[in-house]
Design an enzyme around this catalytic site. Sequence first.
Site, mmCIF file in Angstrom:
data_model
loop_
_atom_site.group_PDB
_atom_site.id
_atom_site.type_symbol
_atom_site.label_atom_id
_atom_site.label_comp_id
_atom_site.label_asym_id
_atom_site.label_seq_id
_atom_site.Cartn_x
_atom_site.Cartn_y
_atom_site.Cartn_z
ATOM 1 N N CYS A 1 66.981 6.367 54.756
ATOM 2 C CA CYS A 1 66.976 6.468 53.289
ATOM 3 C C CYS A 1 68.150 5.759 52.609
ATOM 4 C CB CYS A 1 66.928 7.933 52.857
ATOM 5 S SG CYS A 1 65.376 8.700 53.331
ATOM 6 N N ASN B 1 60.136 12.034 47.859
ATOM 7 C CA ASN B 1 61.168 11.244 48.540
ATOM 8 C C ASN B 1 60.558 9.915 48.982
ATOM 9 O OD1 ASN B 1 62.991 10.125 50.302
ATOM 10 N ND2 ASN B 1 63.251 11.955 51.577
ATOM 11 N N HIS C 1 70.191 10.247 46.012
ATOM 12 C CA HIS C 1 68.916 10.096 46.720
ATOM 13 C C HIS C 1 68.012 11.267 46.330
ATOM 14 C CE1 HIS C 1 65.906 9.469 49.655
ATOM 15 N NE2 HIS C 1 66.325 10.370 50.522
HETATM 16 N N1 ACO Z 1 53.726 24.854 52.357
HETATM 17 C C1 ACO Z 1 53.795 26.172 52.635
HETATM 18 N N2 ACO Z 1 54.598 26.679 53.581
HETATM 19 C C2 ACO Z 1 55.336 25.817 54.306
HETATM 20 C C3 ACO Z 1 55.299 24.442 54.073
HETATM 21 C C4 ACO Z 1 54.455 23.954 53.064
HETATM 22 N N3 ACO Z 1 54.351 22.660 52.736
HETATM 23 N N4 ACO Z 1 56.140 23.827 54.934
HETATM 24 C C5 ACO Z 1 56.695 24.798 55.681
HETATM 25 N N5 ACO Z 1 56.201 25.992 55.313
HETATM 26 C C6 ACO Z 1 56.527 27.310 55.834
HETATM 27 C C7 ACO Z 1 57.133 27.271 57.228
HETATM 28 O O1 ACO Z 1 56.112 27.216 58.168
HETATM 29 C C8 ACO Z 1 57.929 28.551 57.256
HETATM 30 O O2 ACO Z 1 57.036 29.586 57.545
HETATM 31 P P1 ACO Z 1 57.464 30.804 58.517
HETATM 32 O O3 ACO Z 1 58.640 31.455 57.846
HETATM 33 O O4 ACO Z 1 56.255 31.668 58.553
HETATM 34 O O5 ACO Z 1 57.812 30.154 59.819
HETATM 35 C C9 ACO Z 1 58.379 28.759 55.819
HETATM 36 O O6 ACO Z 1 57.554 27.887 55.020
HETATM 37 C C10 ACO Z 1 59.844 28.457 55.566
HETATM 38 O O7 ACO Z 1 60.166 27.168 56.062
HETATM 39 P P2 ACO Z 1 61.635 26.653 56.042
HETATM 40 O O8 ACO Z 1 61.707 25.433 56.890
HETATM 41 O O9 ACO Z 1 62.589 27.760 56.277
HETATM 42 O O10 ACO Z 1 61.801 26.233 54.497
HETATM 43 P P3 ACO Z 1 63.093 25.676 53.800
HETATM 44 O O11 ACO Z 1 63.463 26.547 52.693
HETATM 45 O O12 ACO Z 1 64.159 25.265 54.786
HETATM 46 O O13 ACO Z 1 62.537 24.321 53.151
HETATM 47 C C11 ACO Z 1 62.420 21.964 53.471
HETATM 48 C C12 ACO Z 1 61.989 23.330 53.975
HETATM 49 C C13 ACO Z 1 61.915 21.765 52.063
HETATM 50 C C14 ACO Z 1 61.825 20.888 54.401
HETATM 51 C C15 ACO Z 1 63.967 21.879 53.498
HETATM 52 O O14 ACO Z 1 64.457 22.285 54.738
HETATM 53 C C16 ACO Z 1 64.455 20.486 53.185
HETATM 54 O O15 ACO Z 1 64.273 19.972 52.090
HETATM 55 N N6 ACO Z 1 65.204 19.877 54.135
HETATM 56 C C17 ACO Z 1 65.752 18.556 53.923
HETATM 57 C C18 ACO Z 1 64.689 17.547 54.040
HETATM 58 C C19 ACO Z 1 65.135 16.205 53.548
HETATM 59 O O16 ACO Z 1 65.851 16.093 52.582
HETATM 60 N N7 ACO Z 1 64.704 15.178 54.207
HETATM 61 C C20 ACO Z 1 65.036 13.866 53.763
HETATM 62 C C21 ACO Z 1 65.286 13.037 54.891
HETATM 63 S S1 ACO Z 1 65.632 11.472 54.354
HETATM 64 C C22 ACO Z 1 64.972 10.362 55.475
HETATM 65 O O17 ACO Z 1 65.697 9.591 56.044
HETATM 66 C C23 ACO Z 1 63.490 10.338 55.717
#
Ligand code: ACO
Length: 331
Positions: free
Chosen positions: A117, A283, A253
Amino acid sequence: MMTKTRRAGITAIGAYAPSKVLSNDDLSKFMDTSDEWISTRTGIRRRHVAADDEFTADLAVSAIKDMQRRYGEAVLEGVDMVIVATNTPDAYFPSTAAMVQDYFGLKAGAFDLLAACPGWVYALSVAQAYVESGICKKVLAIGAEALTKIIDWNDRSTAVLFGDGAGATLVEAVEEPFGIKSMILGADGAGGKHLHAKAVGKCLLDGTKLGEHVYMNGSEVFKFAVRVMKTSTVEAIEQAGLKTEDISLFVPHQANLRIINAARERLELAEDKVVVTVDEYGNNSTASIPLALCHALDGGRIHAGDNLLLVSFGAGLTWAASVLTWGGGKK
Ligand code: ACO
């Protein structure tokens, strides 16, 4: 006699997002998710998705055409280097940049840059080095991404986060007080296991098996992002010889609104000093900062002389932050 230092800056910009839009409700029709989950966890409400026959080079070309629309076709005259930062090149070779060079008939070198990214900020740093060293005069630094082509649409934890788009910037010499004032670049390859997408390899050097599509350990990336957004922006402000109160606009970002807000709060910046476009685009990786810059310009939020703070993070893990003083170009 002291020689005057040549300073590079952004003198023109353009952006493009595909016309096809997928809302959170659209996604919930074919995967187990909801608008409520996606918007509260990420701030994302929609993402723009490239058409089946639309790829990264097409997106880059469209962003450059937008630049020509804003500044006139002659804006490309004298471009002598094209850099496309992308994680989704159309081919291993030729480079997407060479396709762009050919499309516009530019007498220029061309290469792609892969740094996840932060790739566009890395491209900006290369463009800066070329211009300030005198190797090149006018460099196109582009971020273009067709990420939805490599997403596993059955993996709701990654599929809801990403979108496609492109941003193009022209970098050339500018007069004081304008231009790029600081550049912080970093990588921690030990974090590669938290975010990866397969090419020809089977595993990372530490043995982590590569999946067929984008794999992400969301919570690890989240923690890393919040930490590095703070440390690298503080370094970038210091290297520019400025203080936080000198920053006119923060253009981070666009990965997750919670990450953006955490960084903003740690920097003690007011909400109206932050550009947020993640709600509209999701993103789109290397395209996200130039697209957000364009958005802010169109909204009248950027003026000549403004100090802009840019920061990005991503797979690698990598990060990049920069302070630049906007202006010194034609518009
Ligand atoms: N819809 C519904 N539920 C979902 C979804 C979805 N789309 N995705 C995951 N869940 C569920 C999970 O299965 C989990 O369920 P469980 O508790 O029964 O196991 C629950 O939601 C909670 O999941 P978490 O992973 O704890 O959710 P979190 O609050 O951490 O949010 C997220 C997840 C949004 C991915 C967050 O961790 C995040 O934004 N991380 C950073 C990601 C990022 O910025 N990436 C960019 C990378 S840049 C690059 O180089 C590509």
